[in-house]
Design a protein around this motif. Structure first.
Motif, short mmCIF file in Angstrom:
data_model
loop_
_atom_site.label_atom_id
_atom_site.label_comp_id
_atom_site.label_asym_id
_atom_site.label_seq_id
_atom_site.Cartn_x
_atom_site.Cartn_y
_atom_site.Cartn_z
N HIS A 39 40.55 45.02 42.63
CA HIS A 39 40.20 43.99 41.65
C HIS A 39 40.71 44.34 40.24
CE1 HIS A 39 37.83 41.58 44.40
NE2 HIS A 39 37.23 42.68 44.81
N ASN A 40 42.02 44.53 40.14
CA ASN A 40 42.70 44.80 38.86
C ASN A 40 42.58 46.24 38.38
OD1 ASN A 40 43.43 42.09 38.77
ND2 ASN A 40 41.75 41.52 37.42
N THR A 41 41.87 47.08 39.09
CA THR A 41 41.78 48.48 38.67
C THR A 41 42.91 49.28 39.33
OG1 THR A 41 40.29 49.10 40.48
CG2 THR A 41 39.29 48.32 38.44
N SER A 42 43.22 50.43 38.78
CA SER A 42 44.29 51.27 39.33
C SER A 42 43.81 52.71 39.39
CB SER A 42 45.55 51.16 38.47
OG SER A 42 45.24 51.37 37.09
N PRO A 43 43.11 53.07 40.46
CA PRO A 43 42.59 54.43 40.61
C PRO A 43 43.70 55.46 40.46
CG PRO A 43 41.69 53.00 42.30
CD PRO A 43 42.76 52.21 41.61
N SER A 44 43.39 56.53 39.77
CA SER A 44 44.40 57.56 39.49
C SER A 44 44.30 58.76 40.41
CB SER A 44 44.27 58.03 38.03
OG SER A 44 42.98 58.57 37.80
N ASP A 63 42.28 42.07 48.25
CA ASP A 63 41.69 41.90 46.92
C ASP A 63 42.30 42.86 45.90
OD1 ASP A 63 40.17 39.79 47.71
OD2 ASP A 63 38.28 40.86 47.77
N LEU A 64 43.59 42.70 45.73
CA LEU A 64 44.27 43.41 44.64
C LEU A 64 43.72 42.96 43.30
CD1 LEU A 64 47.44 42.48 46.45
CD2 LEU A 64 47.40 44.79 45.57
N SER A 65 43.48 41.66 43.18
CA SER A 65 43.15 41.06 41.89
C SER A 65 41.71 40.54 41.86
CB SER A 65 44.11 39.89 41.60
OG SER A 65 43.95 38.88 42.58
N GLN A 66 41.34 40.00 40.71
CA GLN A 66 40.03 39.41 40.56
C GLN A 66 40.09 37.89 40.63
OE1 GLN A 66 37.12 40.91 40.53
NE2 GLN A 66 35.96 39.01 40.28
N PHE A 67 41.05 37.29 39.90
CA PHE A 67 41.15 35.83 39.86
C PHE A 67 42.46 35.31 40.45
CE2 PHE A 67 38.36 37.01 36.27
CZ PHE A 67 37.20 36.39 36.72
N GLY A 68 43.27 36.20 41.04
CA GLY A 68 44.44 35.78 41.78
C GLY A 68 45.58 35.23 40.97
N THR A 69 45.67 35.56 39.68
CA THR A 69 46.75 35.04 38.84
C THR A 69 48.02 35.88 39.01
OG1 THR A 69 46.16 36.42 36.94
CG2 THR A 69 45.05 34.27 37.15
N ALA A 91 49.82 37.37 36.67
CA ALA A 91 49.78 38.60 35.88
C ALA A 91 48.94 39.68 36.55
CB ALA A 91 49.24 38.30 34.48
N GLU A 92 47.80 39.29 37.12
CA GLU A 92 46.94 40.27 37.78
C GLU A 92 47.62 40.87 39.00
OE1 GLU A 92 42.45 38.61 36.78
OE2 GLU A 92 43.34 38.22 38.74
N ILE A 93 48.17 40.02 39.86
CA ILE A 93 48.78 40.52 41.09
C ILE A 93 50.03 41.33 40.79
CG2 ILE A 93 49.90 39.81 43.24
CD1 ILE A 93 47.95 37.47 43.37
N HIS A 122 40.48 36.98 47.10
CA HIS A 122 40.62 36.82 45.65
C HIS A 122 42.07 36.64 45.21
CE1 HIS A 122 36.58 37.79 43.80
NE2 HIS A 122 36.37 38.01 45.08
N ASP A 123 43.02 36.96 46.08
CA ASP A 123 44.43 36.93 45.70
C ASP A 123 45.01 35.54 45.89
OD1 ASP A 123 44.28 39.69 45.15
OD2 ASP A 123 44.55 40.14 47.28
N LEU A 124 44.53 34.61 45.08
CA LEU A 124 44.79 33.19 45.27
C LEU A 124 46.27 32.84 45.27
CD1 LEU A 124 42.02 31.77 42.87
CD2 LEU A 124 41.81 32.46 45.27
N LEU A 125 47.04 33.42 44.37
CA LEU A 125 48.45 33.06 44.25
C LEU A 125 49.23 33.28 45.55
CD1 LEU A 125 50.81 32.25 42.30
CD2 LEU A 125 51.14 34.70 41.92
#
Length: 212
Positions: free
Chosen positions: A61-66, A79-85, A87-89, A111-114
């Motif tokens: 959900h838009n985070t990138s664990p290190s 669910d890579l993203s939160q709102f599926g836009t 830019a997020e994906i 969540h990955d609407l696009l």
């Protein structure tokens, strides 16, 4: 409660199973039948061979664990993203592509609407499909995307087949949803029939991700 009384469910009269318990039992039996299908490929490899290590993550959900552990295959299971836009994906794909794992797999989540072309077409009011920011404009790098399909990867001369599907039973207004065949009772049919999506999974598959 008296000190010498043991709480349920350890004593007392047997109770009627709830709908959830019945569903869990049926799903367990279904999973056992699927696992018992013939001709599955062995996953142990040759004696003494180095095991294939698969790192699986999801719902970032838009985070990138290190602190991802190293492995041969990195799978993002939805669910890579939160709102599926766009830019997020795109940000998540760029992050995945930068990881050192030799093989990278991405599977969409609800969540990955696009990434769901049908959802985008059905909701033109959403900020999803814009010139230069459509699904086809995404840069995937070396990330392989699976949408109800499989891929054969070679890891140290060993072949690993991975199947990925984003589809989930309908819950709200999200992407990649199908009408739940078990609704409204939530109980699988007595004949054990399953969602037809399972029929498209190759029998000789080593790793499967899907909610169909």
């Amino acid at each position: 409660m008296p000190a010498n009384t043991i709480s349920r469910p350890f004593v007392g009269q047997a109770q009627k199973k709830s709908v959830a318990e019945k569903l869990a039992t049926r799903l367990y039996d279904l999973a056992r039948r699927l696992d018992d299908r013939p001709a599955c490929r062995p996953t142990t490899g040759q004696p003494g061979a180095t095991p294939v290590r698969i790192v699986c993550i999801s719902d970032t959900h838009n985070t990138s664990p290190s602190d991802l552990p190293m492995g041969d295959i990195l799978v993002h299971a939805g669910d890579l993203s939160q709102f599926g836009t766009f830019a997020e994906i795109q940000a998540q794909l760029s992050w995945l592509a930068s990881q050192p794992h030799p093989h990278k797999i991405a599977i969409a989540g609800n969540h990955d609407l696009l990434l769901d072309a049908a959802f985008v077409a059905a909701h033109p009011d959403r900020e999803l499909d814009r010139p230069g920011k459509a699904r086809g404009d995404l840069e995937w790098g070396d990330v392989r995307y699976l949408e109800h399909e499989d891929v054969d990867l070679t890891v140290r001369d060993r072949s690993v087949r991975i199947f990925g599907s984003p589809w989930t039973p309908r819950c709200g207004t999200w992407a990649f949803q199908y009408e739940d065949a078990y609704a409204p009772s939530g109980i699988p049919p007595e004949d054990g029939s399953i969602h037809p999506g399972y029929l498209r999974i190759a029998i000789m598959t080593d790793v499967r991700r899907g909610n169909v």
